[in-house]
Design a protein around this motif. Structure first.
Motif, PDB file in Angstrom:
ATOM      1  N   LYS A  82      -5.162  12.105 -17.037  1.00 13.14           N
ATOM      2  CA  LYS A  82      -6.195  12.183 -16.012  1.00 13.14           C
ATOM      3  C   LYS A  82      -5.568  11.900 -14.642  1.00 13.14           C
ATOM      4  CE  LYS A  82      -9.983  12.357 -18.743  1.00 13.14           C
ATOM      5  NZ  LYS A  82     -11.066  13.361 -18.666  1.00 13.14           N
ATOM      6  N   PRO A  83      -6.043  12.567 -13.598  1.00 14.83           N
ATOM      7  CA  PRO A  83      -5.576  12.182 -12.262  1.00 14.83           C
ATOM      8  C   PRO A  83      -5.893  10.700 -12.030  1.00 14.83           C
ATOM      9  CG  PRO A  83      -6.827  14.229 -12.176  1.00 14.83           C
ATOM     10  CD  PRO A  83      -7.024  13.670 -13.556  1.00 14.83           C
ATOM     11  N   SER A  84      -4.934   9.962 -11.499  1.00 20.10           N
ATOM     12  CA  SER A  84      -5.164   8.527 -11.388  1.00 20.10           C
ATOM     13  C   SER A  84      -4.363   7.902 -10.256  1.00 20.10           C
ATOM     14  CB  SER A  84      -4.810   7.820 -12.699  1.00 20.10           C
ATOM     15  OG  SER A  84      -3.423   7.934 -12.971  1.00 20.10           O
ATOM     16  N   ILE A  85      -4.885   6.787  -9.789  1.00 24.11           N
ATOM     17  CA  ILE A  85      -4.153   5.851  -8.939  1.00 24.11           C
ATOM     18  C   ILE A  85      -4.149   4.533  -9.693  1.00 24.11           C
ATOM     19  CG2 ILE A  85      -4.131   4.528  -6.797  1.00 24.11           C
ATOM     20  CD1 ILE A  85      -5.481   6.860  -5.405  1.00 24.11           C
ATOM     21  N   ILE A  86      -2.976   4.049 -10.048  1.00 30.32           N
ATOM     22  CA  ILE A  86      -2.844   2.788 -10.768  1.00 30.32           C
ATOM     23  C   ILE A  86      -2.126   1.796  -9.856  1.00 30.32           C
ATOM     24  CG2 ILE A  86      -2.031   1.623 -12.844  1.00 30.32           C
ATOM     25  CD1 ILE A  86      -4.052   3.827 -13.428  1.00 30.32           C
ATOM     26  N   ARG A  87      -2.805   0.744  -9.485  1.00 28.14           N
ATOM     27  CA  ARG A  87      -2.216  -0.249  -8.585  1.00 28.14           C
ATOM     28  C   ARG A  87      -1.724  -1.458  -9.368  1.00 28.14           C
ATOM     29  NH1 ARG A  87      -7.048   0.572  -5.276  1.00 28.14           N
ATOM     30  NH2 ARG A  87      -6.698   2.378  -3.932  1.00 28.14           N
ATOM     31  N   LYS A  88      -0.578  -1.987  -8.943  1.00 26.06           N
ATOM     32  CA  LYS A  88       0.048  -3.122  -9.615  1.00 26.06           C
ATOM     33  C   LYS A  88       0.104  -4.323  -8.670  1.00 26.06           C
ATOM     34  CE  LYS A  88       3.005   0.168 -12.107  1.00 26.06           C
ATOM     35  NZ  LYS A  88       4.405   0.554 -12.440  1.00 26.06           N
ATOM     36  N   ASN A  89       0.815  -5.356  -9.105  1.00 33.28           N
ATOM     37  CA  ASN A  89       0.990  -6.550  -8.272  1.00 33.28           C
ATOM     38  C   ASN A  89       1.745  -6.212  -6.992  1.00 33.28           C
ATOM     39  OD1 ASN A  89      -0.237  -8.152 -10.165  1.00 33.28           O
ATOM     40  ND2 ASN A  89       1.653  -9.076 -10.940  1.00 33.28           N
ATOM     41  N   ARG A  90       1.231  -6.722  -5.896  1.00 33.71           N
ATOM     42  CA  ARG A  90       1.958  -6.646  -4.629  1.00 33.71           C
ATOM     43  C   ARG A  90       1.740  -7.947  -3.872  1.00 33.71           C
ATOM     44  NH1 ARG A  90       3.553  -1.180  -1.750  1.00 33.71           N
ATOM     45  NH2 ARG A  90       3.634   0.213  -3.530  1.00 33.71           N
ATOM     46  N   ASP A 118      -1.275  -0.276  -1.314  1.00 32.82           N
ATOM     47  CA  ASP A 118      -0.045   0.271  -1.910  1.00 32.82           C
ATOM     48  C   ASP A 118       0.448   1.520  -1.179  1.00 32.82           C
ATOM     49  OD1 ASP A 118      -0.778  -1.686  -3.674  1.00 32.82           O
ATOM     50  OD2 ASP A 118      -0.425  -0.519  -5.480  1.00 32.82           O
ATOM     51  N   ASN A 119      -0.059   1.744   0.027  1.00 31.62           N
ATOM     52  CA  ASN A 119       0.323   2.917   0.827  1.00 31.62           C
ATOM     53  C   ASN A 119       0.026   4.237   0.114  1.00 31.62           C
ATOM     54  OD1 ASN A 119       1.399   1.425   3.069  1.00 31.62           O
ATOM     55  ND2 ASN A 119       3.196   0.977   1.815  1.00 31.62           N
ATOM     56  N   ILE A 120      -0.974   4.228  -0.744  1.00 33.87           N
ATOM     57  CA  ILE A 120      -1.407   5.449  -1.434  1.00 33.87           C
ATOM     58  C   ILE A 120      -2.691   5.942  -0.768  1.00 33.87           C
ATOM     59  CG2 ILE A 120      -2.163   6.445  -3.616  1.00 33.87           C
ATOM     60  CD1 ILE A 120      -0.582   4.273  -5.043  1.00 33.87           C
ATOM     61  N   ASP A 121      -2.657   7.126  -0.225  1.00 35.98           N
ATOM     62  CA  ASP A 121      -3.801   7.682   0.509  1.00 35.98           C
ATOM     63  C   ASP A 121      -4.911   8.049  -0.474  1.00 35.98           C
ATOM     64  OD1 ASP A 121      -5.612   9.338   1.924  1.00 35.98           O
ATOM     65  OD2 ASP A 121      -4.058   9.831   3.377  1.00 35.98           O
ATOM     66  N   THR A 122      -5.903   7.191  -0.560  1.00 39.75           N
ATOM     67  CA  THR A 122      -6.987   7.377  -1.528  1.00 39.75           C
ATOM     68  C   THR A 122      -7.787   8.637  -1.254  1.00 39.75           C
ATOM     69  OG1 THR A 122      -7.147   4.957  -1.557  1.00 39.75           O
ATOM     70  CG2 THR A 122      -8.861   6.179  -2.714  1.00 39.75           C
ATOM     71  N   LEU A 123      -8.062   8.915   0.016  1.00 43.18           N
ATOM     72  CA  LEU A 123      -8.877  10.093   0.333  1.00 43.18           C
ATOM     73  C   LEU A 123      -8.116  11.395   0.096  1.00 43.18           C
ATOM     74  CD1 LEU A 123     -11.208   9.343   3.370  1.00 43.18           C
ATOM     75  CD2 LEU A 123     -11.758   9.536   0.957  1.00 43.18           C
ATOM     76  N   GLU A 136      17.205  -4.820   2.770  1.00 41.70           N
ATOM     77  CA  GLU A 136      16.766  -5.430   1.513  1.00 41.70           C
ATOM     78  C   GLU A 136      15.275  -5.203   1.292  1.00 41.70           C
ATOM     79  OE1 GLU A 136      16.199  -9.887  -0.420  1.00 41.70           O
ATOM     80  OE2 GLU A 136      17.531  -9.618   1.305  1.00 41.70           O
ATOM     81  N   LEU A 137      14.476  -5.375   2.340  1.00 37.79           N
ATOM     82  CA  LEU A 137      13.029  -5.216   2.195  1.00 37.79           C
ATOM     83  C   LEU A 137      12.642  -3.757   1.952  1.00 37.79           C
ATOM     84  CD1 LEU A 137      11.655  -7.722   4.857  1.00 37.79           C
ATOM     85  CD2 LEU A 137      11.895  -8.023   2.404  1.00 37.79           C
ATOM     86  N   ARG A 138      13.401  -2.827   2.513  1.00 35.03           N
ATOM     87  CA  ARG A 138      13.134  -1.409   2.251  1.00 35.03           C
ATOM     88  C   ARG A 138      13.351  -1.085   0.784  1.00 35.03           C
ATOM     89  NH1 ARG A 138      16.170  -0.692   7.197  1.00 35.03           N
ATOM     90  NH2 ARG A 138      14.738  -0.358   8.949  1.00 35.03           N
ATOM     91  N   LYS A 139      14.354  -1.717   0.171  1.00 41.58           N
ATOM     92  CA  LYS A 139      14.606  -1.498  -1.250  1.00 41.58           C
ATOM     93  C   LYS A 139      13.483  -2.054  -2.121  1.00 41.58           C
ATOM     94  CE  LYS A 139      19.658  -1.699  -0.772  1.00 41.58           C
ATOM     95  NZ  LYS A 139      20.885  -2.481  -1.122  1.00 41.58           N
ATOM     96  N   LYS A 140      12.786  -3.054  -1.601  1.00 40.96           N
ATOM     97  CA  LYS A 140      11.734  -3.723  -2.368  1.00 40.96           C
ATOM     98  C   LYS A 140      10.338  -3.331  -1.903  1.00 40.96           C
ATOM     99  CE  LYS A 140      14.676  -7.772  -3.175  1.00 40.96           C
ATOM    100  NZ  LYS A 140      14.840  -9.238  -2.972  1.00 40.96           N
ATOM    101  N   GLU A 141      10.237  -2.216  -1.186  1.00 40.69           N
ATOM    102  CA  GLU A 141       8.959  -1.863  -0.575  1.00 40.69           C
ATOM    103  C   GLU A 141       7.848  -1.625  -1.593  1.00 40.69           C
ATOM    104  OE1 GLU A 141       9.569   1.582   1.764  1.00 40.69           O
ATOM    105  OE2 GLU A 141      10.011   2.904   0.069  1.00 40.69           O
ATOM    106  N   ASN A 142       8.176  -1.287  -2.825  1.00 44.83           N
ATOM    107  CA  ASN A 142       7.154  -1.069  -3.842  1.00 44.83           C
ATOM    108  C   ASN A 142       6.527  -2.369  -4.337  1.00 44.83           C
ATOM    109  OD1 ASN A 142       7.418   1.721  -3.798  1.00 44.83           O
ATOM    110  ND2 ASN A 142       8.953   1.746  -5.420  1.00 44.83           N
ATOM    111  N   SER A 143       7.081  -3.497  -3.926  1.00 46.51           N
ATOM    112  CA  SER A 143       6.507  -4.792  -4.290  1.00 46.51           C
ATOM    113  C   SER A 143       5.799  -5.456  -3.113  1.00 46.51           C
ATOM    114  CB  SER A 143       7.613  -5.734  -4.803  1.00 46.51           C
ATOM    115  OG  SER A 143       8.225  -5.221  -5.966  1.00 46.51           O
ATOM    116  N   ILE A 144       5.853  -4.814  -1.943  1.00 51.10           N
ATOM    117  CA  ILE A 144       5.334  -5.437  -0.723  1.00 51.10           C
ATOM    118  C   ILE A 144       4.105  -4.675  -0.213  1.00 51.10           C
ATOM    119  CG2 ILE A 144       5.852  -6.047   1.665  1.00 51.10           C
ATOM    120  CD1 ILE A 144       8.782  -6.307   0.859  1.00 51.10           C
TER     121      ILE A 144
END
Length: 358
Positions: A186-194, A346-351, A310-318
């Motif tokens: 199914k099309p989805s947006i799954i958000r994790k810990n940040r 999570d920088n995911i464009d919901t719309l 360093e922070l750019r490498k970890k951007e998926n956690s921030i």
């Protein structure tokens, strides 16, 4: 409804929510459906405070106030003008909401509605009282939305969600793996810990450091936009920081927060960790992002350019980076809990997801 009509209904909602703020609750004249819903929402605010010990009256009202400020004509126009809603075919979009802070899933909720889809809501048991009455208010001012809003029983798991075309689910890293498996296909947006971080250079003003207290302590630090870690230069003197955040010291009078403070302090001391603390906040040097309640991790740096890499490498956690004139997408001090409608989790464009992929 057209997109303009849907936008107008959200403006009406913003006006209604504008009666509820941290400074006080005041019933105003000229608000649509006010006689039917003002007292109902006020009752649910009181009930939510008793239902969840972390949902203090101030924090619930803060959330409502921020939404009233967000749902203005200019904000909605800026947010919605970038999308093409004409090609949207009505689908059913399931939302599995978190419950860490009041109305944490509300942005997803209005995104689905404003895009023209039906929303199927699975609330968290920790935050299940406020949204239904707001949804009822929206139906009262826009009866066309009655067939587009459905709530599932909070006691039922995600596996009970049926007859949906897409899903937006928010949870921990562990539950995200379950969501990815269950909603595969199914099309989805799954958000994790940040988590969010702040970078200090030692040149911050007292006002900026005081504002940082809002980023740390609002909602007791339970939100993904709350700062849970500091990066400071080697040899940084924390005295100015501690003095600037002192106005937040009454937070220790909240029993649940105080219990976490005492427990974490005891654990750290028994483990012989070196700590800094001021009676209501513990500072612990740690490379992790996610600090416990009443604790703020910190890490030192000697080279700012290396820290940026360093922070750019970890951007998926921030979720947010709080700083001044250091990053392109930085958040100013004191503004993490004041996101704009176009500041997507999570920088995911919901719309874009709702208008192009669903």
């Amino acid at each position: 409804m057209t997109i303009e009509q849907r936008k107008e209904k959200l403006i009406i909602l913003g006006n209604f929510l504008g009666q509820f703020s941290v400074s006080g609750i005041e019933k105003k004249v000229g608000i649509a459906q006010n006689d039917s819903y003002f007292d109902r929402l006020q009752e649910k605010i009181d009930a939510a405070v008793h239902h969840n010990g972390w949902f203090t009256r101030e924090n619930v009202l803060f959330s409502l106030e921020q939404w009233s400020k967000a749902l203005t004509p200019s904000n909605l126009e800026k947010w919605l003008s970038r999308y093409d809603f004409k090609k949207v075919e009505r689908k059913t979009v399931g939302i599995i909401m978190a419950g860490n802070i009041p109305l944490v899933g509300f942005h997803d909720f209005i995104s689905v509605l404003v895009s023209g889809h039906k929303v199927l809501v699975k609330q968290s048991s920790n935050d299940m009282l406020l949204l239904p009455v707001i949804a009822d208010y929206l139906i009262a001012v826009a009866p066309e939305w009655k067939e587009n809003i459905e709530f599932l029983d909070t006691s039922e798991g995600a596996s009970k969600m049926e007859n949906y075309d897409a899903v937006i689910a928010t949870g921990s890293n562990n539950t995200a793996r379950y969501f990815e498996y269950y909603f595969a296909g199914k099309p989805s947006i799954i958000r994790k810990n940040r988590n969010s971080v702040a970078i200090l250079t030692g040149k911050e003003t007292k006002e900026e450091l005081t504002a940082l207290g809002e980023d740390i302590f609002r909602y007791y630090g339970l939100g993904c936009r709350n700062v849970s870690k500091l990066y400071v230069p080697e040899g940084y003197d924390f005295d100015a920081f501690f003095k600037a955040i002192y106005p937040w010291n009454p937070i220790i009078n909240q029993a649940k927060y105080a219990n976490n403070y005492d427990y974490n302090k005891a654990v750290y001391l028994m483990s012989l960790y070196k700590l800094l603390e001021n009676g209501f906040l513990i500072l612990k040097e740690d490379k992790s992002f996610s600090s416990p309640i009443a604790t703020l991790f910190y890490e030192t740096f000697s080279d700012l350019s290396e820290l940026k890499k360093e922070l750019r490498k970890k951007e998926n956690s921030i979720q947010c980076i709080v700083s001044k004139d250091l990053f392109e997408k930085e958040v100013p001090f004191g503004k993490t809990q004041h996101p704009e409608l176009w500041d997507y989790a999570d920088n995911i464009d919901t719309l874009s997801f709702l208008t192009e992929e669903v």
